[in-house]
Design a protein around this motif. Structure first.
Motif, PDB file in Angstrom:
ATOM      1  N   UNK A   1       0.721  53.703  12.776  1.00 56.33           N
ATOM      2  CA  UNK A   1      -0.371  54.049  11.880  1.00 56.33           C
ATOM      3  C   UNK A   1      -0.142  55.331  11.095  1.00 56.33           C
ATOM      4  N   UNK A   2       1.113  55.573  10.720  1.00 57.96           N
ATOM      5  CA  UNK A   2       1.455  56.743   9.913  1.00 57.96           C
ATOM      6  C   UNK A   2       2.232  56.277   8.693  1.00 57.96           C
ATOM      7  N   UNK A   3       2.452  57.170   7.747  1.00 53.18           N
ATOM      8  CA  UNK A   3       3.106  56.757   6.503  1.00 53.18           C
ATOM      9  C   UNK A   3       4.615  56.579   6.693  1.00 53.18           C
ATOM     10  N   UNK A   4       5.190  55.774   5.812  1.00 50.14           N
ATOM     11  CA  UNK A   4       6.638  55.547   5.841  1.00 50.14           C
ATOM     12  C   UNK A   4       7.391  56.843   5.596  1.00 50.14           C
ATOM     13  N   UNK A   5       6.875  57.675   4.716  1.00 54.57           N
ATOM     14  CA  UNK A   5       7.574  58.928   4.410  1.00 54.57           C
ATOM     15  C   UNK A   5       7.580  59.861   5.620  1.00 54.57           C
ATOM     16  N   UNK A   6       6.511  59.831   6.407  1.00 48.08           N
ATOM     17  CA  UNK A   6       6.470  60.645   7.626  1.00 48.08           C
ATOM     18  C   UNK A   6       7.501  60.145   8.628  1.00 48.08           C
ATOM     19  N   UNK A   7       7.575  58.835   8.819  1.00 48.31           N
ATOM     20  CA  UNK A   7       8.555  58.270   9.746  1.00 48.31           C
ATOM     21  C   UNK A   7       9.955  58.614   9.273  1.00 48.31           C
ATOM     22  N   UNK A   8      10.213  58.435   7.992  1.00 48.13           N
ATOM     23  CA  UNK A   8      11.548  58.696   7.467  1.00 48.13           C
ATOM     24  C   UNK A   8      11.920  60.165   7.641  1.00 48.13           C
ATOM     25  N   UNK A   9      11.012  61.061   7.348  1.00 43.00           N
ATOM     26  CA  UNK A   9      11.289  62.494   7.504  1.00 43.00           C
ATOM     27  C   UNK A   9      11.536  62.837   8.971  1.00 43.00           C
ATOM     28  N   UNK A  10      10.744  62.270   9.856  1.00 37.82           N
ATOM     29  CA  UNK A  10      10.916  62.538  11.282  1.00 37.82           C
ATOM     30  C   UNK A  10      12.277  62.074  11.790  1.00 37.82           C
ATOM     31  N   UNK A  11      12.658  60.844  11.463  1.00 36.84           N
ATOM     32  CA  UNK A  11      13.898  60.313  12.026  1.00 36.84           C
ATOM     33  C   UNK A  11      15.142  60.748  11.273  1.00 36.84           C
ATOM     34  N   UNK A  12      14.998  61.233  10.051  1.00 37.58           N
ATOM     35  CA  UNK A  12      16.187  61.640   9.309  1.00 37.58           C
ATOM     36  C   UNK A  12      16.398  63.146   9.295  1.00 37.58           C
ATOM     37  N   UNK A  13      15.343  63.935   9.469  1.00 37.46           N
ATOM     38  CA  UNK A  13      15.488  65.397   9.436  1.00 37.46           C
ATOM     39  C   UNK A  13      15.148  66.041  10.775  1.00 37.46           C
TER      40      UNK A  13
END
Length: 90
Positions: A31-43
Motif C-alpha cells: 500500500x505504498x507508491x512505486x517510487x517509494x519501493x524503488x527508492x527503498x530497494x535501489x538506494x
C-alpha cells in the motif's frame, strides 16, 4: 498498511526475493507508491544490506528485461477482448 521507514527497505527486498515480484506488485501489496519501493530497494537497501541489495537487483533486472514481453501480452489480450466483443454484437 502503514510501514515505518526503518527496516522497510529490507522488508520490501525480502518480499521481492521471496515472491519474485515486480516493484509495482510490491507497492500494491504494501500500500505504498512505486517510487517509494524503488527508492527503498535501489538506494536505501544498498547501505542497509548490500547482500540483499544484490539479490533484489538481479530480480529487478530480470523484470526489466521481461517488461516489453508483458506489455506485448497485455496489448494482445486487449485486442483479443475487443474482437470478441465485436463478434458477440454481430
Amino acid at each position: 498498511m502503514k510501514i515505518r521507514q526503518e527496516g522497510r527497505a529490507e522488508m520490501l527486498g525480502r518480499y521481492i526475493i521471496e515472491n519474485k515480484t515486480t516493484v509495482r506488485a510490491a507497492a500494491k501489496h504494501f500500500g505504498i507508491s512505486k517510487s517509494t519501493v524503488h527508492k527503498d530497494v535501489s538506494e536505501r537497501l544498498r547501505t542497509e544490506d548490500p547482500e540483499l541489495y544484490g539479490r533484489v537487483k538481479d530480480i529487478l533486472e530480470i523484470n526489466k528485461q521481461e517488461r516489453h514481453i508483458r506489455g506485448g501480452l497485455a496489448t494482445k489480450r486487449k485486442y483479443a477482448e475487443i474482437a470478441c466483443r465485436k463478434r458477440s454484437f454481430q
